[in-house]
Design a protein around this motif. Sequence first.
Motif, PDB file in Angstrom:
ATOM      1  N   SER A   7       0.724  -1.093   0.151  1.00 42.84           N
ATOM      2  CA  SER A   7       0.022   0.084   0.096  1.00 42.84           C
ATOM      3  C   SER A   7       0.932   1.201  -0.102  1.00 42.84           C
ATOM      4  O   SER A   7       2.118   1.128   0.357  1.00 42.84           O
ATOM      5  N   GLY A   8       0.354   2.360  -0.253  1.00 38.03           N
ATOM      6  CA  GLY A   8       0.977   3.556  -0.452  1.00 38.03           C
ATOM      7  C   GLY A   8       1.331   4.364  -1.731  1.00 38.03           C
ATOM      8  O   GLY A   8       1.960   5.549  -1.629  1.00 38.03           O
ATOM      9  N   GLY A   9       1.126   3.599  -2.594  1.00 36.06           N
ATOM     10  CA  GLY A   9       1.451   4.206  -4.273  1.00 36.06           C
ATOM     11  C   GLY A   9       0.521   5.257  -4.345  1.00 36.06           C
ATOM     12  O   GLY A   9      -0.323   5.343  -3.808  1.00 36.06           O
ATOM     13  N   GLY A  10       0.815   6.116  -5.497  1.00 36.97           N
ATOM     14  CA  GLY A  10       0.260   7.179  -5.817  1.00 36.97           C
ATOM     15  C   GLY A  10       0.766   7.895  -6.893  1.00 36.97           C
ATOM     16  O   GLY A  10       2.058   7.833  -7.034  1.00 36.97           O
ATOM     17  N   LEU A  11       0.061   9.168  -6.899  1.00 38.78           N
ATOM     18  CA  LEU A  11       0.949  10.127  -7.635  1.00 38.78           C
ATOM     19  C   LEU A  11       1.391  11.219  -6.799  1.00 38.78           C
ATOM     20  O   LEU A  11       1.032  11.736  -5.757  1.00 38.78           O
ATOM     21  N   VAL A  12       2.825  11.437  -6.956  1.00 37.53           N
ATOM     22  CA  VAL A  12       3.427  12.583  -6.306  1.00 37.53           C
ATOM     23  C   VAL A  12       4.632  13.466  -7.336  1.00 37.53           C
ATOM     24  O   VAL A  12       4.907  12.859  -8.245  1.00 37.53           O
ATOM     25  N   GLN A  13       4.634  14.594  -6.822  1.00 35.13           N
ATOM     26  CA  GLN A  13       5.424  15.599  -7.800  1.00 35.13           C
ATOM     27  C   GLN A  13       6.874  15.477  -7.375  1.00 35.13           C
ATOM     28  O   GLN A  13       7.054  14.710  -6.453  1.00 35.13           O
ATOM     29  N   LYS A  86      12.068  11.483  -8.089  1.00 35.08           N
ATOM     30  CA  LYS A  86      12.514  11.843  -9.340  1.00 35.08           C
ATOM     31  C   LYS A  86      11.677  11.193 -10.402  1.00 35.08           C
ATOM     32  O   LYS A  86      11.032  10.070 -10.196  1.00 35.08           O
ATOM     33  N   TYR A  87      11.250  11.739 -11.585  1.00 39.45           N
ATOM     34  CA  TYR A  87      10.334  11.052 -12.668  1.00 39.45           C
ATOM     35  C   TYR A  87      10.827   9.882 -12.942  1.00 39.45           C
ATOM     36  O   TYR A  87       9.993   8.850 -13.207  1.00 39.45           O
ATOM     37  N   GLU A  88      12.274   9.606 -12.709  1.00 40.32           N
ATOM     38  CA  GLU A  88      12.496   8.240 -13.383  1.00 40.32           C
ATOM     39  C   GLU A  88      12.205   7.075 -12.162  1.00 40.32           C
ATOM     40  O   GLU A  88      12.560   5.756 -12.405  1.00 40.32           O
ATOM     41  N   ASP A  89      11.726   7.522 -11.067  1.00 33.99           N
ATOM     42  CA  ASP A  89      11.465   6.449  -9.842  1.00 33.99           C
ATOM     43  C   ASP A  89       9.889   6.180 -10.228  1.00 33.99           C
ATOM     44  O   ASP A  89       9.372   5.218  -9.527  1.00 33.99           O
ATOM     45  N   THR A  90       9.387   6.540 -11.310  1.00 32.15           N
ATOM     46  CA  THR A  90       8.127   5.980 -11.699  1.00 32.15           C
ATOM     47  C   THR A  90       8.231   4.620 -11.905  1.00 32.15           C
ATOM     48  O   THR A  90       8.876   4.326 -12.961  1.00 32.15           O
ATOM     49  N   ALA A  91       7.414   3.775 -11.276  1.00 36.39           N
ATOM     50  CA  ALA A  91       7.230   2.299 -11.589  1.00 36.39           C
ATOM     51  C   ALA A  91       6.192   1.584 -10.950  1.00 36.39           C
ATOM     52  O   ALA A  91       5.494   2.371  -9.928  1.00 36.39           O
ATOM     53  N   VAL A  92       6.049   0.427 -11.042  1.00 27.16           N
ATOM     54  CA  VAL A  92       5.164  -0.490 -10.170  1.00 27.16           C
ATOM     55  C   VAL A  92       6.362  -1.086  -9.063  1.00 27.16           C
ATOM     56  O   VAL A  92       7.314  -1.611  -9.593  1.00 27.16           O
ATOM     57  N   TYR A  93       5.978  -0.549  -7.778  1.00 26.75           N
ATOM     58  CA  TYR A  93       6.742  -1.241  -6.901  1.00 26.75           C
ATOM     59  C   TYR A  93       6.337  -2.692  -6.336  1.00 26.75           C
ATOM     60  O   TYR A  93       4.961  -2.439  -5.863  1.00 26.75           O
ATOM     61  N   TYR A  94       7.234  -3.608  -6.147  1.00 22.77           N
ATOM     62  CA  TYR A  94       6.723  -4.862  -5.633  1.00 22.77           C
ATOM     63  C   TYR A  94       7.467  -5.036  -4.258  1.00 22.77           C
ATOM     64  O   TYR A  94       8.625  -4.946  -4.153  1.00 22.77           O
ATOM     65  N   GLY A 105       4.282  -9.538  -3.918  1.00 17.52           N
ATOM     66  CA  GLY A 105       3.024  -8.836  -3.700  1.00 17.52           C
ATOM     67  C   GLY A 105       2.261  -8.558  -4.877  1.00 17.52           C
ATOM     68  O   GLY A 105       3.065  -9.019  -5.988  1.00 17.52           O
ATOM     69  N   GLN A 106       1.400  -7.832  -5.142  1.00 20.69           N
ATOM     70  CA  GLN A 106       0.640  -7.505  -6.299  1.00 20.69           C
ATOM     71  C   GLN A 106       1.307  -6.540  -6.980  1.00 20.69           C
ATOM     72  O   GLN A 106       0.888  -6.276  -8.132  1.00 20.69           O
ATOM     73  N   GLY A 107       1.940  -5.427  -6.289  1.00 28.97           N
ATOM     74  CA  GLY A 107       2.479  -4.354  -6.749  1.00 28.97           C
ATOM     75  C   GLY A 107       1.675  -2.996  -6.551  1.00 28.97           C
ATOM     76  O   GLY A 107       0.551  -3.025  -6.490  1.00 28.97           O
ATOM     77  N   THR A 108       2.480  -1.817  -6.375  1.00 34.82           N
ATOM     78  CA  THR A 108       1.730  -0.544  -6.229  1.00 34.82           C
ATOM     79  C   THR A 108       2.327   0.363  -7.137  1.00 34.82           C
ATOM     80  O   THR A 108       3.698   0.416  -7.070  1.00 34.82           O
ATOM     81  N   GLN A 109       1.397   1.173  -7.761  1.00 36.55           N
ATOM     82  CA  GLN A 109       2.179   1.961  -8.866  1.00 36.55           C
ATOM     83  C   GLN A 109       2.427   3.364  -8.282  1.00 36.55           C
ATOM     84  O   GLN A 109       1.707   4.030  -7.165  1.00 36.55           O
ATOM     85  N   VAL A 110       3.611   3.757  -8.316  1.00 36.77           N
ATOM     86  CA  VAL A 110       4.225   5.316  -8.076  1.00 36.77           C
ATOM     87  C   VAL A 110       4.377   5.810  -9.364  1.00 36.77           C
ATOM     88  O   VAL A 110       5.377   5.645 -10.151  1.00 36.77           O
ATOM     89  N   THR A 111       3.700   6.993  -9.266  1.00 36.24           N
ATOM     90  CA  THR A 111       3.795   8.097 -10.398  1.00 36.24           C
ATOM     91  C   THR A 111       4.506   9.198  -9.962  1.00 36.24           C
ATOM     92  O   THR A 111       3.860   9.543  -9.192  1.00 36.24           O
ATOM     93  N   VAL A 112       5.769   9.730 -10.386  1.00 40.23           N
ATOM     94  CA  VAL A 112       6.269  11.012 -10.079  1.00 40.23           C
ATOM     95  C   VAL A 112       6.282  11.775 -11.471  1.00 40.23           C
ATOM     96  O   VAL A 112       6.583  11.580 -12.343  1.00 40.23           O
ATOM     97  N   SER A 113       5.526  13.131 -11.119  1.00 38.84           N
ATOM     98  CA  SER A 113       5.232  13.785 -12.271  1.00 38.84           C
ATOM     99  C   SER A 113       6.316  14.959 -12.109  1.00 38.84           C
ATOM    100  O   SER A 113       6.856  15.452 -11.042  1.00 38.84           O
ATOM    101  N   SER A 114       6.826  15.419 -13.433  1.00 41.61           N
ATOM    102  CA  SER A 114       7.930  16.051 -13.338  1.00 41.61           C
ATOM    103  C   SER A 114       7.572  17.457 -13.663  1.00 41.61           C
ATOM    104  O   SER A 114       6.309  17.893 -13.763  1.00 41.61           O
TER     105      SER A 114
END
Length: 114
Positions: A7-13, A86-94, A105-114
């Motif tokens: 848990s904890g994934g999401g969109l972050v600047q 950083k933008y390049e940290d964007t990924a599905v984290y397992y 685990g099933q993975g959680t998406q972390v999206t970093v907006s540039s």
Amino acid sequence: QLQLVESGGGLVQAGGSRSLSCAASGSIFSISTMGWYRQAPGKQRELVAGITSVGNTNYTVSVKGRFTISRENDKNTVYLQMTSLKYEDTAVYYCNLRYVRSYWGQGTQVTVSS
């Protein structure tokens, strides 16, 4: 059957922080090596950080000084605190547990907006 729930994934600047958690079922958590992996689109899954049953940690070079892995054995939980994202940290984290075999685990998406 052992289960890992992230848990904890999401969109972050970019420049921001995010914390991931992974809760494990079962009774082998405290004697297991835990890890966080990530997979970006078109790339192979890579180890981000690992922590042994006695608390020794290791990190991939690109996240050293920015990410911190920790665990609470009494809660069967492993954490990944991510800062200066950083933008390049964007990924599905397992989340991964390794004891005799690997569990994922099933993975959680972390999206970093540039």
